[in-house]
Design a protein around this motif. Sequence first.
Motif, short mmCIF file in Angstrom:
data_model
loop_
_atom_site.label_atom_id
_atom_site.label_comp_id
_atom_site.label_asym_id
_atom_site.label_seq_id
_atom_site.Cartn_x
_atom_site.Cartn_y
_atom_site.Cartn_z
N VAL B 318 0.92 -0.80 -0.08
CA VAL B 318 0.25 0.14 0.30
C VAL B 318 0.90 1.12 0.30
O VAL B 318 1.73 1.25 0.54
N LEU B 319 0.84 1.75 -1.65
CA LEU B 319 2.02 2.99 -1.07
C LEU B 319 1.26 4.37 -0.45
O LEU B 319 1.61 4.77 0.11
N ASN B 320 -0.29 4.41 -0.31
CA ASN B 320 -1.48 5.39 -0.06
C ASN B 320 -2.65 5.58 -0.12
O ASN B 320 -3.30 4.72 -0.48
N ASP B 333 0.58 6.48 7.95
CA ASP B 333 2.22 7.07 7.35
C ASP B 333 2.80 6.12 6.58
O ASP B 333 2.82 4.89 6.54
N PRO B 334 3.06 6.87 5.26
CA PRO B 334 3.35 5.68 3.83
C PRO B 334 4.76 4.79 4.49
O PRO B 334 5.37 3.68 3.69
N VAL B 335 5.65 5.25 5.05
CA VAL B 335 6.88 4.55 5.79
C VAL B 335 6.47 3.08 6.83
O VAL B 335 6.64 2.22 6.38
N THR B 336 6.14 3.84 7.25
CA THR B 336 5.21 2.56 8.59
C THR B 336 4.05 1.53 8.36
O THR B 336 3.99 0.48 8.73
N LYS B 337 3.73 2.39 7.17
CA LYS B 337 2.10 2.08 6.69
C LYS B 337 1.27 2.05 7.96
O LYS B 337 0.00 0.99 7.84
N LEU B 338 1.51 2.32 8.91
CA LEU B 338 0.52 2.90 9.96
C LEU B 338 -0.72 4.20 9.53
O LEU B 338 -0.88 5.03 9.33
N LEU B 339 -2.06 2.79 9.30
CA LEU B 339 -3.98 3.88 9.73
C LEU B 339 -4.16 4.07 10.77
O LEU B 339 -3.47 2.63 12.26
#
Lengths: 937, 418
Positions: B318-320, B333-339
Amino acid sequence: ETNKLYCTSVKCCIFELKAELNSDKKEKKKEAVKKVIASMTVGKDVSALFPDVVNCMQTDNLELKKLVYLYLMNYAKSQPDMAIMAVNTFVKDCEDPNPLIRALAVRTMGCIRVDKITEYLCEPLRKCLKDEDPYVRKTAAVCVAKLHDINAQLVEDQGFLDTLKDLISDSNPMVVANAVAALSEISESHPNCNLLDLNPQSINKLLTALNECTEWGQIFILDCLANYTPRDDRESQSICERVTPRLSHANSAVVLSAVKVLMKFMEMLPKDLDYYGTLLKKLAPPLVTLLSAEPELQYVALRNINLIVQKRPEILKHEMKVFFVKYNDPIYVKLEKLDIMIRLASQANIAQVLAELKEYATEVDVDFVRKAVRAIGRCAIKVEQSAERCVSTLLDLIQTKVNYVVQEAIVVIKDIFRKYPNKYESVIATLCENLDSLDEPEARAAMIWIVGEYAERIDNADELLESFLEGFHDESTQVTTQQNTQVLHKHTQNTPDSDNPDLRDRGYIYWRLLSTDPVAAKEVVLAEKPLISEETDLIEPTLLEELICHIGSLASVYHKPPNAFVEGSRGVQHKRLPARTASGESAESPDAGQSVGGVSDAPPAVIPSQGDLLGDLLNLDLAPPSASVPVVPASMQMGVDLLGGGLDSLIAVGLAGGTGGMPAGLGGTPAMGGGLGDLFDLGGGVGMATGSYVPPKAVWLPAMKAKGLEISGTFARRGGGIHMDLSLTNNAMSIMTDFAIQFNRNSFGLAPAGPLQVLTPLAQNQTIDVSLPLNTNGPIMKMEPLNNLQVAVKNNIDVFYFSCQYPISLLFVEDGKMDRQVFLATWKDIPSENETQYQIKDFHLNSDAASTKLQGSNVFTVAKRTVDAQDLLYQSIKLTNGIWALAELRIQSITPNYMTRLRTRASLSLSASLWVQFAMLYDCGFLEGLDHFVVFP
Amino acid sequence: MIHSLFLVNATGDIFLEKHWKSAVSRSVCDYFFEAQERATEPENVPPVIPTPHHYLISVFRHRIFFVAVIQSEVPPLFVIEFLHRVVDTFQDYFGVCTEAAIKDNVVVVYELLEEMLDNGFPLATESNILKELIKPPTILRTVVNTITGSTNVGEQLPTGQLSVVPWRRTGVKYTNNEAYFDVVEEIDAIIDKSGSTVTAEIQGVIDACVKLTGMPDLTLSFMNPRLLDDVSFHPCVRFKRWEAERILSFIPPDGNFRLLSYHVSSQNLVAIPVYVKHNITFREGSSQGRFDLTLGPKQTMGKVVESVLVSSRLPRVVLNANLSPSQGTYTFDPVTKLLTWDVGKINPQKLPSLKGSMSLQAGASKPDENPTINIQFKIPQMAVSGLKVNRLDMYGEKYKPFKGIKYMTMAGKFQVRT
């Protein structure tokens, strides 16, 4: 404001501080000492200030005094001569009217590890140990431990140990707790002297103090209680009752120490006692609660629960759900939970467990996912009814095409195939589809095995194996060995050249084998694979018992006995669970106090998991790179001897094995025979019959009772068959003819396999030796003693009756070598009531010799372990009627005594009489000079 | 016993060391640093690490590793519990337990550690005894000390250390006498894809703040004590009385303390106060994924669910995320992928939802793992187990104290699988 305590430059600091320490102003002095302490705390070297700081010691300001003491403790060692300056103040402070100062002084003095100061410490310490104030006494108790650490001899000479022992009966619970703690620490370096001499009176004192002291004191006292062996079940129960409330303590260390005491003492309670059941129920909730604590606590708790579920699975059998993994548990918690889930898996909860495991297989952490997939396989092997469901779950996972999941799944499916042969081959097609994606050695090895094993069902098996062969040189040893074996499976004779000598040799042996005797080759290569056991990494039983005695300790976290890793422990006493003793009987367990000096060099003794197929099939010489293969079955050692060793052992085998069950075509050169011998052994002990024990011939039927016919005889096991060797002597005045023999019904159904072959008439004074082959297909009736045989012999004169007794070893069959893992599982499975213990005295063979000798009588050594100076041999015996008996033989190299424990699933009485026989085997077989053996209990 | 203590910060610096026996070289921590490097997250550093001559036992709290060094066979739980006590004491003394606070108060820290262990044996770990020995730093006291030359160290023998009730000081005096009890329950639950409960259990505590003059003797009784079959007590609780009558009888410590903690196991039926409807899909070959999440209340006994916070780590591809919340705010957070989605209160009439699309890495295959949704919430005035205090009585003193009980339910590890 306080940040200024951190100075940037050490040099400037020292210079400035020196000036401040010598200031006239009290306040400035104190601030300076504070700065010195701060620098010291962060690791700066401020030892140069020693004389200046010591000058500040004589003060009535308590804080300043404490700060100076802190400094002294840190640097006295580096400035011993300077430290002497402080002694006077210490001695004076030990007489101070304020107990806080007295305690502080004695406490600090003990921390100054300088010999000269230690000498001055003795008198003040002696006074403080008898101080009127308990706070001072309790501080002094710890001081004895400190002093002992510095100068043990001094402590003993001054009699401080005795004073410390007296403090166990002090009126103040905290003093008691500290005395116990100090004594425990001291005794760690004194394994042989029994400092904590526990008796019912002192136990009572401890139990009283337990209720009133601090949580830390409770831990010390509980750990100390755990070393006690109650006299009988009543005392055991009363201690348990008084310890149980500790299970509700908020401090998890108190809870776990209480669990240890209960797990140990429970062993002594009769199982039918109501209280036993109550106690079992009380143990579950506190263990579950530990799992809701912080992850670090959970980890230690889980390692201990792992032991507890192996010892007493019933405690937590309904608590499966608390071991379900949360996705944000730390990895070390996840892996432990997974392990326990498998241990608790049963038919009742398997559906739930599988659903969870499948869920875990989709998590992010690759390591954890792999373990989860393996866990599915372990479930299949453990719970037979679930195997089908497991296989379909694994197939689902293979369909996800996630590379590492597929590879793990294939490894696991191979194990399932081995456990349940010819049941799930329908899935092979699916597996073959994934051939190309396999790039890990273990997965490739597994696939090759599957292809080879089910070659006749796979149309293009040859092609598939060929495709594996292409990469032969690049493969790891594991894969190539597997290929080698499987290619042989297909009777392909071209063994490729390989650089690995192990492989080459093996290939060579196979090749020789194939060219000389294809039938034998088939037997070797296609020999029955060892059983896949239910539990892959059970802890070996004696170790488990020892670890249960160490619940809550580092040993329990590492699943190793304490002496295996704790530095400086000079021979830890091995702990054993107490044997169950009813009130009134003697409680001295036979091997109590079996401590032996000297640290063992034995590696950790967890039996390695049966992960790799290769290890099972061709188990001896590949020398797996990991150092974790601690258990070398004695038989295997022998195999190695044979291969590489001297002529002696070869000749020994040549002689002993002469009548053995080796196929005739394999005679070959001695070297070949030796090499094959070990192969055969690996294949499940096909034909290792060697010289079994044969008692000397005895007169069974005297001539005067049989109208001149004298019969003497003995029994022997030869070439896998049972023989009755008879000598018939004619002392009568006439010729004897028409001999015939019949057995009465007997315990093991022994019966003549053919007629008594006395072909020519027996003349006067003539003796003839006859060997009568026997089988065990006759009618069965229990005899007393068990090995009694009633025989009728007929000749032309009359029918005569006699009875004789055969050695029980006659009934030990050649395929009595149990798989290690099966052994473990079985041993655990057999209730301890079925265990009998014997001590064999004055025995002078070492364990290897004993193992070899016993193997001659088909008593097989499954595993061997060395702990301290003791060798433990785990042995299995199979009787002709299919009954298995398992034995543990302890051999102490210091005293010539053997301790044996025998377990069998059969009833106790059978076990006992079998044991008498078994002991006789030890006795008569090779124990010259043995007078008696002692029977426990 | 415990040999030494090293405090290590997240960047791997040792910023404090304390030795209770002979000094152990700092280099022993190298083994710890190795383990720290191997672990993907600081939380994953194993708590027990063997080295050739020592064992390192550590806890990770407030972004600080507390690393204890031991040399002989010592119960690891004993060490871990002690380290927790150190953390609690620092927090108690300095308000926070951070590297900065510890460095600012380094001498007090050193004095405390010296009092807490003697030769590695625990000495004084009870907060009220320590406070008699070493006064906590306050701005006022620092000023006063500087002027008068008095110190932080108490002059008296800490009386509590020897009394039968070591947890309570003598001579306590208050003008307002009050006793407050907070019943706080956390639900740990795993909910599966279809919304059914895999496992759910309750961790409950009763925390007390007792400011009462003299030596009060309290009893606390419950409407439904049968719920409490798995309890851990503060040492002040008389166990025999609980066994016999199911009444909590105790002389309380002064100030804040945890009276008891309890566990309601998964075998009991645990009410689940919220539900989640989710539809998170990725299609093979498509660069878009759909995200649809709706929250609703369930079994809340009419109480409001508030402070709701949803978080989930989305798959790596998932990029965004381009989502719209019906209420609250979300971040990805696109780095940690934390929503994370800060929802606030759940209004049963208008259920909060978060909908939209996720853009995926071009050409990447469908992700292997399914995201797990973590939910935090609070429900005031309710103990989800149904536990209710019946009455609180005081004996031994004559005054009438002010009494109060508060209930609160929170999410512990509350996880929904998708």
